[in-house]
Design a protein around this motif. Structure first.
Motif, PDB file in Angstrom:
ATOM      1  N   HIS A 133      46.400  42.857 104.763  1.00  0.00           N
ATOM      2  CA  HIS A 133      45.063  43.275 105.181  1.00  0.00           C
ATOM      3  C   HIS A 133      45.032  44.053 106.496  1.00  0.00           C
ATOM      4  O   HIS A 133      44.193  44.937 106.655  1.00  0.00           O
ATOM      5  CB  HIS A 133      44.149  42.049 105.315  1.00  0.00           C
ATOM      6  N   LEU A 134      45.894  43.720 107.451  1.00  0.00           N
ATOM      7  CA  LEU A 134      45.836  44.394 108.743  1.00  0.00           C
ATOM      8  C   LEU A 134      46.433  45.797 108.680  1.00  0.00           C
ATOM      9  O   LEU A 134      47.366  46.051 107.917  1.00  0.00           O
ATOM     10  CB  LEU A 134      46.586  43.571 109.797  1.00  0.00           C
ATOM     11  N   LEU A 153      47.868  38.338 106.121  1.00  0.00           N
ATOM     12  CA  LEU A 153      47.656  39.288 107.212  1.00  0.00           C
ATOM     13  C   LEU A 153      48.383  40.595 106.931  1.00  0.00           C
ATOM     14  O   LEU A 153      47.838  41.685 107.182  1.00  0.00           O
ATOM     15  CB  LEU A 153      48.143  38.686 108.532  1.00  0.00           C
TER      16      LEU A 153
END
Length: 540
Positions: free
Chosen positions: A149-150, A146
């Motif tokens: 990617h976030l 995460l």
């Protein structure tokens, strides 16, 4: 429970948070340039003990306690591993020095929320016995995915890099990739926590022994995969990488235009260490953002470049470029690009950077009005900031096989090296790490880019302003390099690419399968054969 974990886990309040932060800071020693992967053991074992003894009355209470431990651990890890970001704020100290705490402390504080999520998720799925090690490793791997990617993603200093620096251990990335290495490294390095907390001698040593066997198997796989000799090179290609070592404060000053061009041209003509010459090179490569002006709008600079290239030779260089404004637009858009220039000074092709650095190259749209109101701007002095390229495309360069071009930190994203379609045969990375001086930052950047070569089975050509410039073969071996903080040239052939790796074909499936196994296996084992949990102290 042994006296050491017993004493450690009886800490509470700020003392517990301070201990978690200290453990995280120790874990940063596993990252480049030190690369002490054993430090991750020292960092993770107490984290397991701290999670073991959370015994709040409610699920929410247990999750909150685990998240606090995780945030503290992550804060220590990121401050110790990313403190060098502060150097960028001192390049133009009159404008940015006041904001240094935002980079040195603020960013780690934000990134630590991902670690907090991973610790909380692991405690939510906690199982007794050795299974909790797999649960912890899987949950923290999910949080790391995460983080990568976030909000545009920032996978810098992923724990998998602890194993991603050893030539033998990094070969596993050709099968499982960076996040697979993360899962494995977390499980292996956390497993010694069981030695002092298992209910029986067998259970204390079973998991650590299995972890040691797994680590040995990774090393043996790496030794088996590596060839005895060098990789064959592409016929008719001779590379020359120019590393100018130009300070950042001088680099973007248009008044230095002529001096910068003279420096680039002079260094490009240097005699190589192995007798190489500019005349013998088919492809000359300069680093990112090489010019404090728009090269494509400067016929004089293009003519100077043409004057040093023999017929048939090409220059690949980083350069800002601007598109003419469209009807109704007040100004054109700027792009951070790689451009290919032939011996006649003609620009043959260009790649525009797709994954820009927030606050470095542009201001995020949702914060733009507030930041502009405060009179702030991005680090790179481009009116309005850079625009992102529309999509990732291969760079077609005469004389080279298809090129996967990356600019600066685009090379740290495992899944963004190239778009769907025909597979390229090499990775080109141009970067400017002068922002960070002689700190750990450039070493960490180099190591992460190097791992992309192993994951994809592709050679990597890297040109960095202040270093580390290198040619790396598809096994991650450094064929030639220039150290950080020096000027010079390096000459090398282009190693041939390998056939597509397992990771390149099905890396996401492999990672998903590993995570499912790690999350499901402890629960299934517990249902089949429940075992009593060893008594342990409790923390609220």
């Amino acid at each position: 429970m042994n006296a050491l974990p017993d004493r450690l886990t009886r800490l509470s309040g700020w003392r517990r948070s301070l201990m978690a932060a200290a453990c995280g800071a120790v874990g940063a020693l596993a990252m480049p340039p030190l690369g002490l992967w054993h430090a991750l053991v020292v960092a993770l074992v107490p984290a397991i003990w701290l999670l073991d003894t959370i015994a709040a009355d409610t699920v929410w209470g247990r999750l909150r306690a685990a998240a606090l431990i995780g945030w503290s651990w992550g804060f220590g890890y990121f401050v110790a591993g990313l403190w060098w970001l502060g150097a960028a704020f001192l390049v133009e100290a009159d404008q940015f020095a006041w904001a240094m705490p935002l980079g040195v402390v603020g960013l780690p504080a934000v990134l630590a929320f991902f670690t907090a999520f991973g610790f909380a998720l692991s405690r939510l799925l906690w199982t007794p016995g050795a299974g909790r090690i797999l649960t912890f490793a899987a949950a923290l791997t999910i949080s790391e995915w995460l983080r990568g990617h976030l909000f545009t993603g920032f996978p810098w200093n992923n724990p998998g890099m602890a194993f991603g620096q050893s030539l033998w251990l990094m070969q596993s990335a050709s099968v499982i990739g960076l996040y697979g290495l993360t899962l494995v490294s977390l499980a292996i390095c956390a497993s010694p926590a069981l030695i002092l907390t298992g209910p029986t001698t067998g259970q204390r040593w079973a998991a650590p022994t299995l972890a040691a066997v797994g680590l040995g198997a990774m090393a043996l796989f790496g030794a088996w995969r590596l060839p005895d000799g060098p990789v064959e090179t592409v016929d008719g290609v001779t590379l020359r990488i120019m590393q100018p070592n130009l300070p950042q404060d001088a680099k973007f000053n248009p008044r230095n235009r002529d001096a910068i061009m003279r420096r680039y041209l002079a260094i490009s003509r240097y005699a190589g260490q192995d007798g190489g010459t500019l005349e013998g090179a088919t492809h000359l490569i300069w680093p990112e953002s090489a010019f404090p002006f728009l090269l494509h709008r400067d016929p004089g600079a293009l003519a100077q470049i043409a004057s040093i290239l023999r017929p048939g030779a090409l220059l690949l260089t980083g350069a800002a470029r601007m598109e003419e404004p469209l009807p109704g637009e007040a100004a054109g858009r700027f792009f951070n690009a790689i451009q290919a220039i032939d011996h006649q000074g003609t620009i043959l092709g260009s790649y525009d950077k797709v994954h820009l650095v927030p606050f470095g190259e542009y201001v995020p749209a949702f914060l733009e009005s507030a930041i502009r109101a405060l009179g702030l701007k991005q680090f790179v002095s481009i009116p309005g900031g850079f625009s992102a390229g529309g999509r990732r495309t291969r760079l077609a360069v005469p004389g080279l096989p298809p090129v996967a071009a990356t600019i600066c930190y685009e090379a740290i994203f495992p899944d963004e090296i190239f778009a769907d379609g025909p597979r390229p045969s090499l990775i080109l990375n141009v970067t400017n790490d002068a922002w960070f001086g002689l700190t750990p930052g450039p070493y960490q950047h180099f190591a992460q880019a190097r791992l992309r070569a192993v994951e994809e089975g592709l050679p990597l050509i890297r040109a960095a302003n202040t270093g580390i410039s290198a040619v790396i073969d598809p096994f991650g071996r450094v064929v030639a390099s220039l150290p950080l903080g020096t000027e010079g040239v390096l000459d090398a052939g282009l190693p041939r690419s390998l056939s597509q790796t397992v990771y390149g074909k099905s890396g996401r499936f492999v990672l998903t399968a590993m995570l499912v196994i790690c999350l499901m296996a402890p629960a299934l084992r517990r249902r089949k054969r429940p075992s009593p949990r060893a008594p342990s102290p409790t923390l609220s």
